[in-house]
Write an enzyme that holds these catalytic residues in place. Structure first.
Site, PDB file in Angstrom:
ATOM      1  N   ASP A  38      17.930 -12.386   7.395  1.00 24.98           N
ATOM      2  CA  ASP A  38      16.992 -13.486   7.682  1.00 24.98           C
ATOM      3  C   ASP A  38      15.646 -12.969   8.201  1.00 24.98           C
ATOM      4  OD1 ASP A  38      17.937 -12.572  10.058  1.00 24.98           O
ATOM      5  OD2 ASP A  38      18.343 -14.551  10.919  1.00 24.98           O
ATOM      6  N   HIS A 242       2.589   9.250  -5.047  1.00 27.29           N
ATOM      7  CA  HIS A 242       2.910   8.079  -4.221  1.00 27.29           C
ATOM      8  C   HIS A 242       3.969   8.392  -3.181  1.00 27.29           C
ATOM      9  CE1 HIS A 242       1.123   5.361  -7.556  1.00 27.29           C
ATOM     10  NE2 HIS A 242       0.216   5.789  -6.717  1.00 27.29           N
ATOM     11  N   ASP A 259      -3.534   9.352   2.435  1.00 27.24           N
ATOM     12  CA  ASP A 259      -4.181   8.243   1.720  1.00 27.24           C
ATOM     13  C   ASP A 259      -3.826   6.985   2.504  1.00 27.24           C
ATOM     14  OD1 ASP A 259      -4.985   6.234  -0.010  1.00 27.24           O
ATOM     15  OD2 ASP A 259      -4.259   7.262  -1.814  1.00 27.24           O
ATOM     16  N   ASP A 270      -9.585   1.948   1.183  1.00 28.74           N
ATOM     17  CA  ASP A 270      -8.680   2.900   0.527  1.00 28.74           C
ATOM     18  C   ASP A 270      -9.310   4.286   0.626  1.00 28.74           C
ATOM     19  OD1 ASP A 270      -6.900   4.200  -1.120  1.00 28.74           O
ATOM     20  OD2 ASP A 270      -7.453   3.113  -2.942  1.00 28.74           O
ATOM     21  N   HIS A 349      -4.358  11.399 -12.572  1.00 33.48           N
ATOM     22  CA  HIS A 349      -4.743   9.992 -12.422  1.00 33.48           C
ATOM     23  C   HIS A 349      -6.229   9.834 -12.717  1.00 33.48           C
ATOM     24  CE1 HIS A 349      -6.605  10.867  -8.490  1.00 33.48           C
ATOM     25  NE2 HIS A 349      -5.542  11.589  -8.215  1.00 33.48           N
ATOM     26  N   HIS A 353     -10.801   2.985  -9.067  1.00 29.21           N
ATOM     27  CA  HIS A 353     -10.406   1.622  -9.457  1.00 29.21           C
ATOM     28  C   HIS A 353     -11.281   0.653  -8.682  1.00 29.21           C
ATOM     29  CE1 HIS A 353      -8.253   1.668  -5.576  1.00 29.21           C
ATOM     30  NE2 HIS A 353      -7.808   2.862  -5.930  1.00 29.21           N
ATOM     31  N   HIS A 360      -5.918  -2.280  -5.614  1.00 26.91           N
ATOM     32  CA  HIS A 360      -6.291  -2.089  -7.020  1.00 26.91           C
ATOM     33  C   HIS A 360      -6.785  -3.466  -7.462  1.00 26.91           C
ATOM     34  CE1 HIS A 360      -3.277   1.476  -7.333  1.00 26.91           C
ATOM     35  NE2 HIS A 360      -4.362   1.777  -6.651  1.00 26.91           N
ATOM     36  N   GLU A 383     -12.108   8.966  -6.348  1.00 21.16           N
ATOM     37  CA  GLU A 383     -11.003   9.718  -5.768  1.00 21.16           C
ATOM     38  C   GLU A 383     -10.421  10.806  -6.666  1.00 21.16           C
ATOM     39  OE1 GLU A 383      -7.267   7.495  -5.578  1.00 21.16           O
ATOM     40  OE2 GLU A 383      -8.373   5.681  -6.106  1.00 21.16           O
ATOM     41  N   TYR A 387      -3.641  18.732  -8.018  1.00 15.50           N
ATOM     42  CA  TYR A 387      -2.295  18.873  -7.468  1.00 15.50           C
ATOM     43  C   TYR A 387      -1.600  19.993  -8.235  1.00 15.50           C
ATOM     44  CZ  TYR A 387      -4.018  14.209  -6.529  1.00 15.50           C
ATOM     45  OH  TYR A 387      -4.823  13.153  -6.180  1.00 15.50           O
ATOM     46  N   ARG A 405      -6.716  15.490  -2.491  1.00 16.92           N
ATOM     47  CA  ARG A 405      -7.454  14.338  -3.023  1.00 16.92           C
ATOM     48  C   ARG A 405      -8.490  13.951  -1.980  1.00 16.92           C
ATOM     49  NH1 ARG A 405      -3.646  11.352  -4.448  1.00 16.92           N
ATOM     50  NH2 ARG A 405      -3.326   9.874  -2.749  1.00 16.92           N
ATOM     51  N   GLU A 407     -11.032  10.661  -1.306  1.00 16.17           N
ATOM     52  CA  GLU A 407     -11.263   9.303  -1.813  1.00 16.17           C
ATOM     53  C   GLU A 407     -12.163   8.514  -0.874  1.00 16.17           C
ATOM     54  OE1 GLU A 407      -7.705   6.829  -1.977  1.00 16.17           O
ATOM     55  OE2 GLU A 407      -8.682   5.504  -3.421  1.00 16.17           O
TER      56      GLU A 407
HETATM   57  N1  GLY Z   1      -3.990   4.156  -2.377  1.00 16.90           N
HETATM   58  C1  GLY Z   1      -3.808   3.915  -3.729  1.00 16.90           C
HETATM   59  C2  GLY Z   1      -4.854   4.530  -4.533  1.00 16.90           C
HETATM   60  O1  GLY Z   1      -5.527   5.424  -4.062  1.00 16.90           O
HETATM   61  O2  GLY Z   1      -5.125   4.135  -5.628  1.00 16.90           O
HETATM   62 MN    MN Z   2      -7.416   4.429  -4.551  1.00  9.69          MN
HETATM   63 MN    MN Z   3      -5.890   5.704  -2.021  1.00 10.88          MN
END
Ligand code: GLY
Ligand code: MN
Ligand code: MN
Length: 440
Positions: A38, A242, A259, A270, A349, A353, A360, A383, A387, A405, A407
């Site tokens: 619950d 991720h 991140d 982000d 990647h 975005h 996103h 970003e 890797y 990374r 970003e």
């Molecule tokens: N935190 C998700 C991305 O960087 O797209």
């Molecule tokens: Mn991002």
């Molecule tokens: Mn991110």
């Protein structure tokens, strides 16, 4: 609230102006979701629903009915109930929906079966985000069928269903001045959290302990929730895009990639930063890091009106591929390495975005198969990353297990761009200095 009531009204007017004649738009609030037994997940309103109403409660449905004599903005919501409110918190109720949220008409959600079919009846077209919430889709079909069942008595069911999101998401893509102010603030809060984490970071800490520093700083500054689950990856965990377990120990000599961004008054930030756990980059770490940083600088430079969406990505790719060749990670012709996606071995990647109410965020990246041209008011992330998986036999061994990374959140302005997240240091010397100062 950072967005004024008039702005929500303007958004609704704008959307209605683009709806076809004699139509109705119907949106439902996000459903509540169970975490276990619950216990529910903290409630977060659906971004489209909030964008058009500012209404943050579950159990609500909105109808926008251009030209309706008794008002165009109709809200169904939970009734006030002293006992339920004692247990579960405040409700606006239909009166509050009118007084506080500017609804022209508001009804108890429990009466929706009796009232909404009457609002749909006689309209030729229904705008709805079909497929987002199958339970609600079924309910909507039930209402439409109840009108169809009465055609012999002269009822006029709608003949057409249209996607609501197309124009709405285009509208959300271009941020207003108030939205940009809110996003700038989300960026500042999140940058401050990265500074705090760099200062607190020590070898031997667990990744989740570093995550705790972010949550503390977000919340302390008014961002009650993270915009998405934080990724805190020490060493080779930084190569898992991720990674959210955040359960390992941070080791002396490793990098840590974080991140993490806060959500401030519904708007996301982000940010990714990568730094040495012990405060000093090794030469190999620094080589990879400097390359990603150069790619990021080059990409951010391309964020300006008139350039298309993919320019920053193309620029980052150029820099990364050239640099990977110099470091012995890739061999061959630069153009071919790009054309044949060879670079994806270490950069899998895209460079960014859209960013807004959703991390996103919505909005098309292409129009008629062409990359979209950047306009003031758009906000995006930039970003790039590299890797090098720990078991990649093709890479020189000294680079294996390094993940980087960087970003930032970047708004397109009339003259070029503004970086909302520059409060989080990213030049190696600045990072080292900050960490050194924190340890004295
Ligand atoms: N935190 C998700 C991305 O960087 O797209
Ligand atoms: Mn991002
Ligand atoms: Mn991110």
């Amino acid at each position: 609230m950072s967005i004024a009531r008039q702005e929500f009204a303007r958004r609704r007017r704008n959307l209605m102006a683009h709806m076809e004649e004699n139509s109705i738009a119907i949106l439902s609030a996000a459903p509540e979701r169970t975490r276990n037994r619950d216990v529910e997940y903290p409630y977060r309103q659906d971004s489209d629903f909030w964008y058009l109403s500012g209404f943050s409660e579950p159990g609500a449905v909105m109808a926008l009915i251009p030209g309706r004599e008794h008002g165009e903005f109709v809200l169904f919501c939970r009734e006030r109930d002293p006992e339920m409110e004692t247990w579960n918190g405040y409700r606006a109720g239909p009166d509050g929906a009118v007084e506080q949220y500017g609804a022209d008409d508001a009804f108890p959600i429990n009466d929706i079966d009796d009232i909404l079919p009457g609002l749909i009846e006689g309209r030729d077209r229904v705008y709805h985000d079909l497929g987002r919430d199958p339970d609600f889709d079924r309910q909507l079909m039930g209402w439409v069928n109840s009108i169809r069942a009465r055609v012999r008595s002269g009822a006029h069911p709608p003949g057409e269903f249209l996607a609501l999101t197309h124009f709405l998401h285009d509208q959300r893509l271009i941020k207003s001045a108030a939205e940009l102010r809110t996003m700038r603030k989300a960026g500042e809060i999140s940058a401050a959290a990265h500074v705090r984490a760099m200062e607190k970071c020590r070898p031997g800490m667990y990744e989740y302990q570093l995550e705790a520093e972010y949550l503390h700083e977000f919340m302390r500054r008014g961002a009650r929730f993270p915009a998405y689950p934080a990724i805190v990856g020490g060493g080779a965990n930084g190569c898992i895009l991720h990674y959210i377990e955040n359960s390992a120990k941070l080791r002396d000599g490793d990098l840590v990639l974080v991140d993490a961004g806060g959500e401030y008054q519904y708007y996301a930030s982000d940010i990714t930063r990568t730094w040495p756990v012990n405060g000093r980059f090794s030469p190999e770490q620094q080589a990879i890091y400097e390359l990603v940083l150069a790619a990021q600088h080059a990409a951010i430079e391309q964020v300006r009106p008139g350039n298309h969406w993919n320019r920053p990505h193309e620029e980052a790719l150029r820099v990364l591929v050239r640099g990977m060749k110099d470091l012995g990670l890739l061999e061959g012709d630069e153009d071919e390495l790009i054309e044949q996606d060879e670079y994806r071995r270490y950069f899998m990647h895209r460079t960014g975005h859209w960013l807004g109410l959703d991390v996103h965020d919505v909005g098309d990246y292409k129009i008629h198969d062409e990359w979209r041209v950047l306009e003031p008011g758009m906000v995006m992330t930039v970003e790039p990353g590299l890797y090098i998986p720990p078991h990649d036999r093709q890479a020189p061994s000294k680079f294996r297990g390094i993940g980087v990374r960087i970003e930032d959140d970047v708004a397109v302005t009339r003259k070029g761009h503004e970086v909302y997240t520059e409060g989080a240091p990213k030049e190696p010397r600045e990072i080292e200095k900050l960490i050194r100062a924190a340890r004295q």
